[in-house]
Design a protein around this motif. Sequence first.
Motif, PDB file in Angstrom:
ATOM      1  N   ILE A   1      34.582  72.597 -12.412  1.00  0.00           N
ATOM      2  CA  ILE A   1      34.305  71.282 -11.846  1.00  0.00           C
ATOM      3  C   ILE A   1      35.322  70.308 -12.432  1.00  0.00           C
ATOM      4  CG2 ILE A   1      31.859  71.722 -11.429  1.00  0.00           C
ATOM      5  CD1 ILE A   1      31.216  70.265 -14.013  1.00  0.00           C
ATOM      6  N   GLY A   2      35.353  69.105 -11.927  1.00  0.00           N
ATOM      7  CA  GLY A   2      36.273  68.099 -12.430  1.00  0.00           C
ATOM      8  C   GLY A   2      35.846  67.592 -13.797  1.00  0.00           C
ATOM      9  N   ALA A   3      36.802  67.053 -14.533  1.00  0.00           N
ATOM     10  CA  ALA A   3      36.529  66.575 -15.893  1.00  0.00           C
ATOM     11  C   ALA A   3      35.505  65.442 -15.902  1.00  0.00           C
ATOM     12  CB  ALA A   3      37.825  66.125 -16.558  1.00  0.00           C
ATOM     13  N   LEU A   4      35.640  64.524 -14.975  1.00  0.00           N
ATOM     14  CA  LEU A   4      34.700  63.396 -14.950  1.00  0.00           C
ATOM     15  C   LEU A   4      33.279  63.865 -14.641  1.00  0.00           C
ATOM     16  CD1 LEU A   4      36.949  60.781 -13.122  1.00  0.00           C
ATOM     17  CD2 LEU A   4      36.530  61.035 -15.580  1.00  0.00           C
ATOM     18  N   GLU A   5      33.158  64.784 -13.710  1.00  0.00           N
ATOM     19  CA  GLU A   5      31.837  65.335 -13.376  1.00  0.00           C
ATOM     20  C   GLU A   5      31.279  66.137 -14.547  1.00  0.00           C
ATOM     21  OE1 GLU A   5      28.368  66.324 -11.257  1.00  0.00           O
ATOM     22  OE2 GLU A   5      29.816  64.702 -11.053  1.00  0.00           O
ATOM     23  N   ALA A   6      32.131  66.906 -15.222  1.00  0.00           N
ATOM     24  CA  ALA A   6      31.681  67.695 -16.373  1.00  0.00           C
ATOM     25  C   ALA A   6      31.201  66.779 -17.497  1.00  0.00           C
ATOM     26  CB  ALA A   6      32.809  68.587 -16.873  1.00  0.00           C
ATOM     27  N   GLN A   7      31.922  65.705 -17.747  1.00  0.00           N
ATOM     28  CA  GLN A   7      31.516  64.766 -18.794  1.00  0.00           C
ATOM     29  C   GLN A   7      30.212  64.077 -18.423  1.00  0.00           C
ATOM     30  OE1 GLN A   7      35.149  62.543 -18.963  1.00  0.00           O
ATOM     31  NE2 GLN A   7      36.101  63.961 -20.400  1.00  0.00           N
ATOM     32  N   ARG A   8      30.046  63.756 -17.143  1.00  0.00           N
ATOM     33  CA  ARG A   8      28.793  63.137 -16.696  1.00  0.00           C
ATOM     34  C   ARG A   8      27.623  64.095 -16.872  1.00  0.00           C
ATOM     35  NH1 ARG A   8      25.274  63.220 -12.994  1.00  0.00           N
ATOM     36  NH2 ARG A   8      26.278  64.801 -11.729  1.00  0.00           N
ATOM     37  N   ARG A   9      27.817  65.343 -16.452  1.00  0.00           N
ATOM     38  CA  ARG A   9      26.754  66.339 -16.591  1.00  0.00           C
ATOM     39  C   ARG A   9      26.438  66.625 -18.054  1.00  0.00           C
ATOM     40  NH1 ARG A   9      28.021  71.072 -12.109  1.00  0.00           N
ATOM     41  NH2 ARG A   9      28.100  69.701 -10.292  1.00  0.00           N
TER      42      ARG A   9
END
Length: 140
Positions: free
Chosen positions: A53-61
């Motif tokens: 997944i994208g970095a921003l999505e991974a950090q959000r999750r």
Amino acid sequence: MRVWAPPALLVVCGSLLATGPISAGSPGAAAALLVAFLLLAAVSSPLVFPRSIGALEAQRRSAVDGRPVVFWRPGCTYCLRLRIRLGRSACRLHWVDVWRDPAGSAAVREVNDGNETVPTVVVDGRPHTNPDPAWVRDQL
């Protein structure tokens, strides 16, 4: 496309090397050689890793569920070692392919003095470069 270059190269090399034993009348040796190269290609492909997944999505999750984020790239032997040693637990992490995600690549360079060193595992907001797989498993 470049993530598939190393596995494709292994398949081509294995096919070319297998022609020698075939022309020498040894189809069994050729088949064994080809199978070995196909296995190496499979292991070096992105297919052995959980879906990125994208970095921003991974950090959000990660902020929501507290799971670590792993920044990796195909063909990296250290990433492969981490993935294999984690076994089924690997699915419990958030994986970011730095070759596919510019934000992930930038995040890795930011914490590694400008180097794109992977695997970089972020646990509770703190980056760890090439950590011991047993330690990562303990963080789950």
